[in-house]
Design a protein around this motif. Sequence first.
Motif, PDB file in Angstrom:
ATOM      1  N   ILE A 125      -7.560 -18.860  -5.674  1.00 53.94           N
ATOM      2  CA  ILE A 125      -6.552 -17.996  -5.329  1.00 53.94           C
ATOM      3  C   ILE A 125      -7.296 -16.364  -5.364  1.00 53.94           C
ATOM      4  O   ILE A 125      -6.685 -15.878  -4.358  1.00 53.94           O
ATOM      5  N   ASN A 126      -7.637 -16.290  -6.226  1.00 54.98           N
ATOM      6  CA  ASN A 126      -8.579 -14.735  -6.473  1.00 54.98           C
ATOM      7  C   ASN A 126      -9.208 -14.482  -5.293  1.00 54.98           C
ATOM      8  O   ASN A 126      -9.062 -13.334  -4.541  1.00 54.98           O
ATOM      9  N   TRP A 127      -9.789 -15.407  -4.439  1.00 60.29           N
ATOM     10  CA  TRP A 127     -10.710 -15.061  -3.282  1.00 60.29           C
ATOM     11  C   TRP A 127      -9.923 -14.830  -2.125  1.00 60.29           C
ATOM     12  O   TRP A 127      -9.975 -13.955  -1.462  1.00 60.29           O
ATOM     13  N   CYS A 128      -8.703 -15.647  -2.091  1.00 62.21           N
ATOM     14  CA  CYS A 128      -7.828 -15.591  -1.079  1.00 62.21           C
ATOM     15  C   CYS A 128      -6.951 -14.161  -1.049  1.00 62.21           C
ATOM     16  O   CYS A 128      -6.845 -13.537   0.121  1.00 62.21           O
ATOM     17  N   ARG A 129      -6.552 -13.671  -2.405  1.00 68.52           N
ATOM     18  CA  ARG A 129      -5.864 -12.583  -2.403  1.00 68.52           C
ATOM     19  C   ARG A 129      -6.580 -11.315  -1.968  1.00 68.52           C
ATOM     20  O   ARG A 129      -6.385 -10.531  -1.284  1.00 68.52           O
ATOM     21  N   LYS A 130      -8.121 -11.460  -2.308  1.00 68.73           N
ATOM     22  CA  LYS A 130      -8.975 -10.099  -2.004  1.00 68.73           C
ATOM     23  C   LYS A 130      -9.311 -10.481  -0.509  1.00 68.73           C
ATOM     24  O   LYS A 130      -9.309  -9.456   0.183  1.00 68.73           O
ATOM     25  N   HIS A 131      -9.315 -11.566   0.475  1.00 66.63           N
ATOM     26  CA  HIS A 131      -9.885 -11.502   1.732  1.00 66.63           C
ATOM     27  C   HIS A 131      -8.871 -12.067   2.734  1.00 66.63           C
ATOM     28  O   HIS A 131      -9.209 -11.857   3.962  1.00 66.63           O
ATOM     29  N   ILE A 132      -7.708 -12.420   2.519  1.00 72.27           N
ATOM     30  CA  ILE A 132      -6.732 -12.715   3.501  1.00 72.27           C
ATOM     31  C   ILE A 132      -5.538 -12.056   3.208  1.00 72.27           C
ATOM     32  O   ILE A 132      -4.923 -12.033   2.293  1.00 72.27           O
ATOM     33  N   ASP A 133      -5.035 -11.114   4.353  1.00 74.99           N
ATOM     34  CA  ASP A 133      -3.878 -10.472   4.473  1.00 74.99           C
ATOM     35  C   ASP A 133      -2.631 -11.203   4.917  1.00 74.99           C
ATOM     36  O   ASP A 133      -2.932 -12.189   5.488  1.00 74.99           O
ATOM     37  N   ASN A 134      -1.497 -10.683   4.759  1.00 72.79           N
ATOM     38  CA  ASN A 134      -0.197 -11.268   5.346  1.00 72.79           C
ATOM     39  C   ASN A 134      -0.007 -12.570   4.760  1.00 72.79           C
ATOM     40  O   ASN A 134       0.626 -13.350   5.391  1.00 72.79           O
ATOM     41  N   VAL A 135      -0.446 -13.057   3.600  1.00 69.79           N
ATOM     42  CA  VAL A 135      -0.182 -14.226   2.880  1.00 69.79           C
ATOM     43  C   VAL A 135      -0.002 -13.900   1.526  1.00 69.79           C
ATOM     44  O   VAL A 135      -0.838 -13.357   0.944  1.00 69.79           O
ATOM     45  N   LEU A 136       0.755 -14.490   1.052  1.00 69.20           N
ATOM     46  CA  LEU A 136       1.156 -14.310  -0.765  1.00 69.20           C
ATOM     47  C   LEU A 136       0.545 -15.606  -1.369  1.00 69.20           C
ATOM     48  O   LEU A 136       0.862 -16.716  -0.946  1.00 69.20           O
ATOM     49  N   PHE A 137      -0.538 -15.186  -2.341  1.00 66.90           N
ATOM     50  CA  PHE A 137      -1.071 -16.312  -2.988  1.00 66.90           C
ATOM     51  C   PHE A 137      -0.747 -16.581  -4.442  1.00 66.90           C
ATOM     52  O   PHE A 137      -0.624 -15.575  -5.048  1.00 66.90           O
ATOM     53  N   ASP A 138      -0.374 -17.619  -4.756  1.00 68.11           N
ATOM     54  CA  ASP A 138       0.092 -18.033  -6.268  1.00 68.11           C
ATOM     55  C   ASP A 138      -0.617 -19.105  -6.707  1.00 68.11           C
ATOM     56  O   ASP A 138      -1.086 -20.300  -6.216  1.00 68.11           O
ATOM     57  N   SER A 139      -0.913 -19.114  -8.128  1.00 66.28           N
ATOM     58  CA  SER A 139      -1.310 -20.225  -8.975  1.00 66.28           C
ATOM     59  C   SER A 139      -0.305 -21.217  -9.272  1.00 66.28           C
ATOM     60  O   SER A 139       0.914 -20.778  -9.540  1.00 66.28           O
ATOM     61  N   ILE A 140      -0.861 -22.480  -9.302  1.00 66.25           N
ATOM     62  CA  ILE A 140      -0.095 -23.511  -9.871  1.00 66.25           C
ATOM     63  C   ILE A 140      -0.275 -24.028 -11.241  1.00 66.25           C
ATOM     64  O   ILE A 140      -1.280 -24.199 -11.554  1.00 66.25           O
ATOM     65  N   GLU A 141       0.720 -23.792 -12.107  1.00 69.16           N
ATOM     66  CA  GLU A 141       0.603 -24.082 -13.685  1.00 69.16           C
ATOM     67  C   GLU A 141       1.660 -24.970 -14.175  1.00 69.16           C
ATOM     68  O   GLU A 141       2.495 -24.816 -13.689  1.00 69.16           O
ATOM     69  N   ASP A 142       1.039 -25.640 -15.090  1.00 71.99           N
ATOM     70  CA  ASP A 142       2.034 -26.921 -15.753  1.00 71.99           C
ATOM     71  C   ASP A 142       2.779 -27.537 -14.947  1.00 71.99           C
ATOM     72  O   ASP A 142       3.967 -27.844 -15.004  1.00 71.99           O
ATOM     73  N   ASN A 143       1.899 -28.166 -13.744  1.00 69.30           N
ATOM     74  CA  ASN A 143       2.751 -28.895 -12.615  1.00 69.30           C
ATOM     75  C   ASN A 143       3.989 -28.255 -12.258  1.00 69.30           C
ATOM     76  O   ASN A 143       5.061 -29.011 -11.855  1.00 69.30           O
ATOM     77  N   GLN A 144       3.931 -27.153 -11.827  1.00 71.23           N
ATOM     78  CA  GLN A 144       5.260 -26.508 -11.497  1.00 71.23           C
ATOM     79  C   GLN A 144       4.922 -25.460 -10.589  1.00 71.23           C
ATOM     80  O   GLN A 144       4.007 -24.668 -10.684  1.00 71.23           O
ATOM     81  N   LEU A 145       5.638 -25.396  -9.275  1.00 72.87           N
ATOM     82  CA  LEU A 145       5.464 -24.326  -8.406  1.00 72.87           C
ATOM     83  C   LEU A 145       6.228 -23.123  -8.684  1.00 72.87           C
ATOM     84  O   LEU A 145       7.336 -23.130  -9.090  1.00 72.87           O
ATOM     85  N   PRO A 146       5.639 -22.044  -8.578  1.00 71.69           N
ATOM     86  CA  PRO A 146       6.213 -20.578  -8.802  1.00 71.69           C
ATOM     87  C   PRO A 146       7.219 -20.018  -8.064  1.00 71.69           C
ATOM     88  O   PRO A 146       7.189 -18.893  -7.590  1.00 71.69           O
ATOM     89  N   TYR A 147       8.178 -20.897  -7.591  1.00 73.19           N
ATOM     90  CA  TYR A 147       8.930 -20.301  -6.352  1.00 73.19           C
ATOM     91  C   TYR A 147      10.499 -20.739  -6.792  1.00 73.19           C
ATOM     92  O   TYR A 147      10.552 -22.024  -7.457  1.00 73.19           O
TER      93      TYR A 147
END
Length: 200
Positions: A125-147
């Motif tokens: 996710i950190n790599w994606c945030r640094k290198h890919i524009d126009n997309v929002l990247f989030d971590s999945i924690e505790d078997n739950q999507l942050p949306y």
Amino acid sequence: MEKRTYTIQKMLRLIVSKTWLSQIHFRSQQIYFLVQNLRHKKRNLAFSIPSDRDLFDTFKVNYALYFSDGFLAAKEMLEWSSTFLNNDSPHILDWGCGVGRVIQHIPVIIPNVICYGADINQQRINWCRKHIDNVLFDSIEDNQLPYPTQLFNLVFGISVFTHIHGNDQDHWLKELHRITQSGAVIIISTHGSFFDQKMN
């Protein structure tokens, strides 16, 4: 006591052998694609390439295919779901996005789209945030999507269920249903018949 010790030793040997086999497979891919990858990198200096290990773990160590196959998969996802993306700014989620192989191409194909990528691997996710524009990247924690509930018009997960234990699959189906709008579509794939016995 001796029997238990023998079983533990046997299990440890199995884990070590699987680790070594994986390492051999990884290194053989690196060597096989080395010249092709060096040429591709030289011709495409502006493009960021994930680490070879991340490519191996999520796809294969082939820089050209990382882009071309990712673009083809993105195009197919949009073609299959075009009738469900009928509003002005559709929301799309790549569930288990890895190093963004597919999701990075969707804003290029549909400029007004709002794209998200989610994965359990924070490093990717950190790599994606640094290198890919126009997309929002989030971590999945505790078997739950942050949306929030009913956010997405399209959710796709490429081979994610292949890696989820059968007992947890029902939970994730409910979670994906929770975050999709009424009339939305969810596209799920697996690795195919080779993995049938590993899946529930």
